[in-house]
Design a protein around this motif. Structure first.
Motif, PDB file in Angstrom:
ATOM      1  N   GLY A  77       0.805  -1.220   0.000  1.00  0.00           N
ATOM      2  CA  GLY A  77       0.000   0.000   0.000  1.00  0.00           C
ATOM      3  C   GLY A  77       0.834   1.264   0.000  1.00  0.00           C
ATOM      4  O   GLY A  77       0.570   2.206  -0.760  1.00  0.00           O
ATOM      5  N   TRP A  78       1.860   1.299   0.850  1.00  0.00           N
ATOM      6  CA  TRP A  78       2.707   2.496   0.947  1.00  0.00           C
ATOM      7  C   TRP A  78       3.473   2.705  -0.356  1.00  0.00           C
ATOM      8  O   TRP A  78       3.569   3.825  -0.851  1.00  0.00           O
ATOM      9  CB  TRP A  78       3.657   2.356   2.138  1.00  0.00           C
ATOM     10  CG  TRP A  78       4.439   3.590   2.457  1.00  0.00           C
ATOM     11  CD1 TRP A  78       5.792   3.745   2.332  1.00  0.00           C
ATOM     12  CD2 TRP A  78       3.960   4.842   2.957  1.00  0.00           C
ATOM     13  NE1 TRP A  78       6.168   5.005   2.728  1.00  0.00           N
ATOM     14  CE2 TRP A  78       5.054   5.697   3.109  1.00  0.00           C
ATOM     15  CE3 TRP A  78       2.688   5.312   3.285  1.00  0.00           C
ATOM     16  CZ2 TRP A  78       4.930   6.997   3.578  1.00  0.00           C
ATOM     17  CZ3 TRP A  78       2.564   6.608   3.753  1.00  0.00           C
ATOM     18  CH2 TRP A  78       3.686   7.449   3.893  1.00  0.00           C
ATOM     19  N   ALA A  79       4.004   1.631  -0.933  1.00  0.00           N
ATOM     20  CA  ALA A  79       4.716   1.751  -2.207  1.00  0.00           C
ATOM     21  C   ALA A  79       3.778   2.141  -3.345  1.00  0.00           C
ATOM     22  O   ALA A  79       4.208   2.706  -4.346  1.00  0.00           O
ATOM     23  CB  ALA A  79       5.416   0.432  -2.539  1.00  0.00           C
ATOM     24  N   SER A  80       2.479   1.862  -3.180  1.00  0.00           N
ATOM     25  CA  SER A  80       1.480   2.241  -4.190  1.00  0.00           C
ATOM     26  C   SER A  80       1.017   3.679  -4.040  1.00  0.00           C
ATOM     27  O   SER A  80       0.231   4.153  -4.850  1.00  0.00           O
ATOM     28  CB  SER A  80       0.261   1.312  -4.086  1.00  0.00           C
ATOM     29  OG  SER A  80       0.626  -0.014  -4.367  1.00  0.00           O
ATOM     30  N   GLY A  81       1.442   4.360  -2.968  1.00  0.00           N
ATOM     31  CA  GLY A  81       1.095   5.762  -2.796  1.00  0.00           C
ATOM     32  C   GLY A  81      -0.050   6.038  -1.840  1.00  0.00           C
ATOM     33  O   GLY A  81      -0.491   7.180  -1.716  1.00  0.00           O
ATOM     34  N   ILE A  82      -0.554   5.024  -1.155  1.00  0.00           N
ATOM     35  CA  ILE A  82      -1.633   5.240  -0.195  1.00  0.00           C
ATOM     36  C   ILE A  82      -1.105   6.067   0.975  1.00  0.00           C
ATOM     37  O   ILE A  82       0.009   5.850   1.439  1.00  0.00           O
ATOM     38  CB  ILE A  82      -2.215   3.888   0.285  1.00  0.00           C
ATOM     39  CG1 ILE A  82      -2.852   3.166  -0.905  1.00  0.00           C
ATOM     40  CG2 ILE A  82      -3.215   4.077   1.412  1.00  0.00           C
ATOM     41  CD1 ILE A  82      -3.323   1.761  -0.588  1.00  0.00           C
ATOM     42  N   GLU A  83      -1.900   6.991   1.448  1.00  0.00           N
ATOM     43  CA  GLU A  83      -1.500   7.854   2.564  1.00  0.00           C
ATOM     44  C   GLU A  83      -1.495   7.074   3.874  1.00  0.00           C
ATOM     45  O   GLU A  83      -2.284   6.153   4.067  1.00  0.00           O
ATOM     46  CB  GLU A  83      -2.430   9.060   2.660  1.00  0.00           C
ATOM     47  CG  GLU A  83      -2.317  10.007   1.485  1.00  0.00           C
ATOM     48  CD  GLU A  83      -0.911  10.554   1.281  1.00  0.00           C
ATOM     49  OE1 GLU A  83      -0.247  10.910   2.292  1.00  0.00           O
ATOM     50  OE2 GLU A  83      -0.465  10.618   0.128  1.00  0.00           O
ATOM     51  N   LEU A  84      -0.627   7.491   4.803  1.00  0.00           N
ATOM     52  CA  LEU A  84      -0.432   6.766   6.056  1.00  0.00           C
ATOM     53  C   LEU A  84      -1.712   6.651   6.873  1.00  0.00           C
ATOM     54  O   LEU A  84      -2.018   5.582   7.402  1.00  0.00           O
ATOM     55  CB  LEU A  84       0.670   7.436   6.885  1.00  0.00           C
ATOM     56  CG  LEU A  84       1.124   6.662   8.110  1.00  0.00           C
ATOM     57  CD1 LEU A  84       1.733   5.330   7.712  1.00  0.00           C
ATOM     58  CD2 LEU A  84       2.118   7.478   8.912  1.00  0.00           C
ATOM     59  N   VAL A  85      -2.475   7.726   6.971  1.00  0.00           N
ATOM     60  CA  VAL A  85      -3.701   7.693   7.771  1.00  0.00           C
ATOM     61  C   VAL A  85      -4.675   6.646   7.229  1.00  0.00           C
ATOM     62  O   VAL A  85      -5.328   5.947   7.990  1.00  0.00           O
ATOM     63  CB  VAL A  85      -4.344   9.099   7.870  1.00  0.00           C
ATOM     64  CG1 VAL A  85      -4.890   9.561   6.527  1.00  0.00           C
ATOM     65  CG2 VAL A  85      -5.410   9.126   8.934  1.00  0.00           C
ATOM     66  N   ASP A  86      -4.743   6.510   5.920  1.00  0.00           N
ATOM     67  CA  ASP A  86      -5.618   5.510   5.309  1.00  0.00           C
ATOM     68  C   ASP A  86      -5.033   4.102   5.450  1.00  0.00           C
ATOM     69  O   ASP A  86      -5.756   3.138   5.677  1.00  0.00           O
ATOM     70  CB  ASP A  86      -5.840   5.826   3.823  1.00  0.00           C
ATOM     71  CG  ASP A  86      -6.541   7.155   3.628  1.00  0.00           C
ATOM     72  OD1 ASP A  86      -7.395   7.515   4.461  1.00  0.00           O
ATOM     73  OD2 ASP A  86      -6.227   7.845   2.632  1.00  0.00           O
ATOM     74  N   LEU A  87      -3.722   4.026   5.328  1.00  0.00           N
ATOM     75  CA  LEU A  87      -3.049   2.736   5.391  1.00  0.00           C
ATOM     76  C   LEU A  87      -3.136   2.108   6.779  1.00  0.00           C
ATOM     77  O   LEU A  87      -3.360   0.907   6.914  1.00  0.00           O
ATOM     78  CB  LEU A  87      -1.579   2.925   5.002  1.00  0.00           C
ATOM     79  CG  LEU A  87      -0.772   1.707   4.635  1.00  0.00           C
ATOM     80  CD1 LEU A  87      -1.356   1.009   3.416  1.00  0.00           C
ATOM     81  CD2 LEU A  87       0.659   2.108   4.358  1.00  0.00           C
ATOM     82  N   LEU A  88      -2.987   2.916   7.817  1.00  0.00           N
ATOM     83  CA  LEU A  88      -2.970   2.392   9.183  1.00  0.00           C
ATOM     84  C   LEU A  88      -4.351   2.344   9.826  1.00  0.00           C
ATOM     85  O   LEU A  88      -4.478   1.877  10.957  1.00  0.00           O
ATOM     86  CB  LEU A  88      -2.014   3.207  10.058  1.00  0.00           C
ATOM     87  CG  LEU A  88      -0.536   3.107   9.691  1.00  0.00           C
ATOM     88  CD1 LEU A  88       0.307   3.924  10.660  1.00  0.00           C
ATOM     89  CD2 LEU A  88      -0.060   1.669   9.641  1.00  0.00           C
ATOM     90  N   ASP A  89      -5.375   2.808   9.118  1.00  0.00           N
ATOM     91  CA  ASP A  89      -6.736   2.775   9.650  1.00  0.00           C
ATOM     92  C   ASP A  89      -7.146   1.330   9.940  1.00  0.00           C
ATOM     93  O   ASP A  89      -7.177   0.484   9.056  1.00  0.00           O
ATOM     94  CB  ASP A  89      -7.707   3.408   8.647  1.00  0.00           C
ATOM     95  CG  ASP A  89      -9.112   3.540   9.200  1.00  0.00           C
ATOM     96  OD1 ASP A  89      -9.250   3.765  10.415  1.00  0.00           O
ATOM     97  OD2 ASP A  89     -10.072   3.412   8.414  1.00  0.00           O
ATOM     98  N   GLY A  90      -7.410   1.038  11.199  1.00  0.00           N
ATOM     99  CA  GLY A  90      -7.810  -0.298  11.602  1.00  0.00           C
ATOM    100  C   GLY A  90      -6.657  -1.259  11.841  1.00  0.00           C
ATOM    101  O   GLY A  90      -6.870  -2.415  12.189  1.00  0.00           O
ATOM    102  N   GLU A  91      -5.431  -0.813  11.652  1.00  0.00           N
ATOM    103  CA  GLU A  91      -4.252  -1.657  11.870  1.00  0.00           C
ATOM    104  C   GLU A  91      -3.811  -1.567  13.324  1.00  0.00           C
ATOM    105  O   GLU A  91      -3.948  -0.521  13.956  1.00  0.00           O
ATOM    106  CB  GLU A  91      -3.081  -1.207  10.974  1.00  0.00           C
ATOM    107  CG  GLU A  91      -3.274  -1.497   9.516  1.00  0.00           C
ATOM    108  CD  GLU A  91      -3.129  -2.965   9.184  1.00  0.00           C
ATOM    109  OE1 GLU A  91      -2.366  -3.680   9.868  1.00  0.00           O
ATOM    110  OE2 GLU A  91      -3.785  -3.409   8.225  1.00  0.00           O
ATOM    111  N   GLU A  92      -3.261  -2.636  13.851  1.00  0.00           N
ATOM    112  CA  GLU A  92      -2.715  -2.631  15.202  1.00  0.00           C
ATOM    113  C   GLU A  92      -1.332  -1.986  15.245  1.00  0.00           C
ATOM    114  O   GLU A  92      -0.895  -1.524  16.288  1.00  0.00           O
ATOM    115  CB  GLU A  92      -2.629  -4.060  15.747  1.00  0.00           C
ATOM    116  CG  GLU A  92      -3.980  -4.653  16.057  1.00  0.00           C
ATOM    117  CD  GLU A  92      -3.875  -6.044  16.660  1.00  0.00           C
ATOM    118  OE1 GLU A  92      -2.858  -6.347  17.318  1.00  0.00           O
ATOM    119  OE2 GLU A  92      -4.819  -6.815  16.474  1.00  0.00           O
TER     120      GLU A  92
END
Length: 171
Positions: A92-107
């Motif tokens: 996701g990060w390498a694809s350009g997704i923003e951190l707030v969206d990427l970590l949403d719901g992640e531990e």
């Protein structure tokens, strides 16, 4: 290659496990070598965008298990197992997704994300230097650019600045 799983990286290159991948896909597969789950809880189930990438991750797991068996047999300390738990985040990060969206719901917290992303960037830089296939080297360099952005890049600059300050004290 300088990493605790350097033999695994070299064998993955040799066996073609990093061949013919796009930028985010290479980041995902290399993350299955670089990432080590450290939490008390079980890692989240891995996510793979394609069956082929799941297969590559499984190939990496088998490769690490094979290296460990051989190390055990000749009495060497075993290579530490890795985990697929960072695969989706790396992709996701390498694809350009923003951190707030990427970590949403992640531990995984932002600090742990940055630490793991920086380790992945370092491994990809080394792969770019040693890959015998120019296509893999170019993809690794592009993956570094995709991963070394935002908070990951800021953390790198902060670390370099702190190292410069400490070097001045030592002089």
């Amino acid at each position: 290659i300088f990493h605790e799983r350097d033999l695994v990286i070299a064998l993955a290159l040799h066996r073609g496990l990093l061949d013919a991948l796009g930028t985010a896909e290479l980041a995902l597969v290399v993350s299955t070598i670089s990432y080590e789950h450290r939490g008390r809880n079980a890692p989240p189930p891995p996510w793979f965008p394609t069956v082929e990438l799941k297969g590559r991750a499984n190939d990496v797991e088998r490769l690490i298990a094979d290296v460990q068996r051989r190390e055990r047999r000749i009495g060497l300390p075993e290579t530490i197992s890795s985990s697929n738990g960072f695969a989706a985040l790396a992709h996701g990060w390498a694809s350009g997704i923003e951190l707030v969206d990427l970590l949403d719901g992640e531990e995984l917290g932002a600090g742990d994300f940055v630490r793991n992303a920086r380790q992945l960037v370092d491994m990809l830089k080394q792969i770019a230097e040693v890959a015998p296939d120019p296509e893999i080297a170019a993809t690794a360099r592009t993956a570094v650019k995709g991963l070394d952005r935002g908070v990951v890049s800021a953390a790198t600059r902060l670390s370099e600045s702190a190292a410069d300050e400490l070097a001045e004290i030592d002089d």
